[in-house]
Design a protein around this motif. Sequence first.
Motif, short mmCIF file in Angstrom:
data_model
loop_
_atom_site.label_atom_id
_atom_site.label_comp_id
_atom_site.label_asym_id
_atom_site.label_seq_id
_atom_site.Cartn_x
_atom_site.Cartn_y
_atom_site.Cartn_z
N PRO A 38 0.81 -1.23 0.00
CA PRO A 38 0.00 0.00 0.00
C PRO A 38 0.84 1.27 0.00
CG PRO A 38 -0.87 -1.59 1.58
CD PRO A 38 0.43 -2.13 1.09
N GLU A 39 2.07 1.22 0.55
CA GLU A 39 2.94 2.40 0.55
C GLU A 39 3.34 2.78 -0.87
OE1 GLU A 39 3.59 4.37 3.17
OE2 GLU A 39 2.11 3.04 4.13
N LEU A 40 3.49 1.79 -1.75
CA LEU A 40 3.77 2.08 -3.15
C LEU A 40 2.55 2.72 -3.83
CD1 LEU A 40 5.76 -1.04 -4.45
CD2 LEU A 40 6.61 1.30 -4.19
N ILE A 41 1.38 2.21 -3.47
CA ILE A 41 0.15 2.75 -4.04
C ILE A 41 0.03 4.24 -3.75
CG2 ILE A 41 -2.37 2.65 -3.99
CD1 ILE A 41 -1.23 0.22 -5.33
N LYS A 42 0.45 4.65 -2.55
CA LYS A 42 0.34 6.05 -2.15
C LYS A 42 1.20 6.98 -3.02
CE LYS A 42 -0.63 5.07 2.74
NZ LYS A 42 -0.11 5.21 4.12
N LYS A 43 2.19 6.44 -3.68
CA LYS A 43 3.10 7.27 -4.48
C LYS A 43 2.57 7.54 -5.89
CE LYS A 43 7.22 5.63 -2.04
NZ LYS A 43 8.57 5.00 -2.17
N ILE A 44 1.45 6.92 -6.24
CA ILE A 44 0.92 7.07 -7.59
C ILE A 44 0.14 8.38 -7.70
CG2 ILE A 44 -0.58 6.04 -9.35
CD1 ILE A 44 -0.15 3.36 -7.81
N HIS A 45 0.37 9.10 -8.79
CA HIS A 45 -0.39 10.33 -9.07
C HIS A 45 -1.62 9.95 -9.91
CE1 HIS A 45 2.80 13.24 -7.78
NE2 HIS A 45 3.54 12.16 -7.97
N SER A 46 -2.76 9.90 -9.25
CA SER A 46 -3.99 9.54 -9.95
C SER A 46 -5.18 10.09 -9.18
CB SER A 46 -4.10 8.03 -10.10
OG SER A 46 -5.23 7.66 -10.85
N PRO A 47 -6.09 10.81 -9.82
CA PRO A 47 -6.07 11.22 -11.22
C PRO A 47 -4.78 11.99 -11.55
CG PRO A 47 -8.19 11.70 -10.23
CD PRO A 47 -7.28 11.32 -9.12
N ILE A 48 -4.31 11.80 -12.75
CA ILE A 48 -3.02 12.33 -13.16
C ILE A 48 -3.11 13.82 -13.50
CG2 ILE A 48 -3.30 11.86 -15.62
CD1 ILE A 48 -0.40 10.85 -15.66
N GLY A 49 -2.01 14.53 -13.29
CA GLY A 49 -1.93 15.93 -13.68
C GLY A 49 -2.33 16.90 -12.58
N LEU A 50 -1.85 18.13 -12.71
CA LEU A 50 -2.27 19.18 -11.79
C LEU A 50 -3.72 19.56 -12.06
CD1 LEU A 50 0.81 21.60 -11.73
CD2 LEU A 50 0.29 19.71 -10.19
N ASP A 51 -4.41 19.95 -11.01
CA ASP A 51 -5.83 20.31 -11.14
C ASP A 51 -5.93 21.73 -11.69
OD1 ASP A 51 -8.51 20.66 -11.01
OD2 ASP A 51 -8.68 20.43 -8.83
N ILE A 52 -6.04 21.84 -13.01
CA ILE A 52 -6.18 23.15 -13.65
C ILE A 52 -7.52 23.25 -14.39
CG2 ILE A 52 -3.70 23.51 -13.88
CD1 ILE A 52 -3.94 22.65 -16.81
N GLY A 53 -8.42 22.32 -14.10
CA GLY A 53 -9.71 22.32 -14.78
C GLY A 53 -9.62 21.82 -16.21
N ALA A 54 -8.63 20.98 -16.51
CA ALA A 54 -8.43 20.49 -17.88
C ALA A 54 -9.57 19.58 -18.31
CB ALA A 54 -7.10 19.76 -17.97
N GLU A 55 -9.98 19.73 -19.58
CA GLU A 55 -11.04 18.89 -20.13
C GLU A 55 -10.63 18.24 -21.45
OE1 GLU A 55 -14.74 20.91 -20.38
OE2 GLU A 55 -14.85 21.38 -18.23
N THR A 56 -10.03 19.01 -22.34
CA THR A 56 -9.64 18.45 -23.65
C THR A 56 -8.34 17.67 -23.52
OG1 THR A 56 -8.31 20.36 -24.28
CG2 THR A 56 -10.67 20.47 -24.75
N ALA A 57 -8.04 16.87 -24.54
CA ALA A 57 -6.80 16.10 -24.55
C ALA A 57 -5.59 17.02 -24.46
CB ALA A 57 -6.73 15.25 -25.82
N GLU A 58 -5.68 18.16 -25.15
CA GLU A 58 -4.57 19.11 -25.11
C GLU A 58 -4.36 19.69 -23.71
OE1 GLU A 58 -6.26 18.93 -29.25
OE2 GLU A 58 -7.07 19.12 -27.22
N GLU A 59 -5.47 20.04 -23.05
CA GLU A 59 -5.37 20.60 -21.71
C GLU A 59 -4.89 19.56 -20.70
OE1 GLU A 59 -8.98 23.91 -22.15
OE2 GLU A 59 -9.36 21.98 -21.18
N ILE A 60 -5.35 18.34 -20.85
CA ILE A 60 -4.90 17.27 -19.95
C ILE A 60 -3.40 17.04 -20.12
CG2 ILE A 60 -5.09 14.81 -19.45
CD1 ILE A 60 -8.07 15.05 -20.27
#
Length: 364
Positions: free
Chosen positions: A318-340
């Motif tokens: 579980p300690e490895l699981i905690k290191k995963i970034h998911s949902p991925i990316g910074l929260d900038i309100g991205a919606e399109t593939a380009e923004e993501i």
Amino acid sequence: MLEVFKRLGQELAAGRPAVMASIIHQVGSSPRSLGSRFLVLSDGSLVGSIGGGGLEARVIGAAQEMMGSDSASVMEIRMTGKEVAGTDMLCGGNVDVLVQGFSPASWNGPGREVLEGVLRLLEKGGRGILMAGPLPDKGRTEAINMYFHRPGQELTGAASGDRSRPSILTLLETGAERVLGTNTTRIMDSPGGRYVLEPLYSNPTAIIFGGGHISVNLAPLLALVEFRVVVVDDRMEFAHRDRFPHAAEIVVANFKDCLDRLNFTPETYSVIVTRGHLHDKTVLAGVLARPFRYVGMIGSRRKRNMVFDALMKEGVNPELIKKIHSPIGLDIGAETAEEIAVSIAAEMIKVRAENLRLVKDWKV
């Protein structure tokens, strides 16, 4: 940096001189940061940049006068008031630029050894320090030496009988952690004079699993900010050079078998954006069993939790699981593939910056 040093080696090997200029000290605002550099070639063309505008024009003029020599000088550029209006600076700034000439003779001595060592590091991986000095006094032009060192290896550029060697080693012992720990170029004093110590890091590898719309937009962004990009997909029509011209490597293989064909290090960044959660789970399980700096997986929190629960039932720590970034990316309100893609690249840049921390295993 890799482009500048690679071209410098090519020019010298071909018998042509060049002049390299790099920012070694900065106070206030300047167009580019410490360590930024460019190369002036004998035909007048440039490789790299220290910011353009009036700042760069001044340095180019000095570099052209130095062309063909093995001398160096430190330009102290102080720009305030009206001078700033003709530059790219937003406000006044003080910049010191090391302008260093390289003649073809530089390719036939310790200088060649230094350049080859730097290129090996930048291309193959690792970290080290590039040193230059002793720096000329203000207003003087003198020959200086370059040195290169990385953990566990001999100092390059200073022979065992070189009288400067002891002071160089002392500088490394006292300054290496400060330079590498902050990823900042520093000017340091020694009994033999003032030297520039500059941290060197190879570009980290970013492995993108999946060749879909997000990957098509993410790969050029990561290449632009100096990640070495590898793209993996099990469909040849989604993983080819026309689709990913910026990738250093493209692998066509199923998502289970591909893992053994890839090189994972503690500086590897993995981006999991396959076409389905079963593929994501397969890749994630394999990546977590290998060294990594960053692992990010796309998907909703519901999908993420399903994958995480399945992996923990299979015995993943579980300690490895905690290191995963998911949902991925910074929260900038991205919606399109380009923004993501932008949000993912931003998160990876943030992780890279945060992990340029104090080096504990430095030995000289």
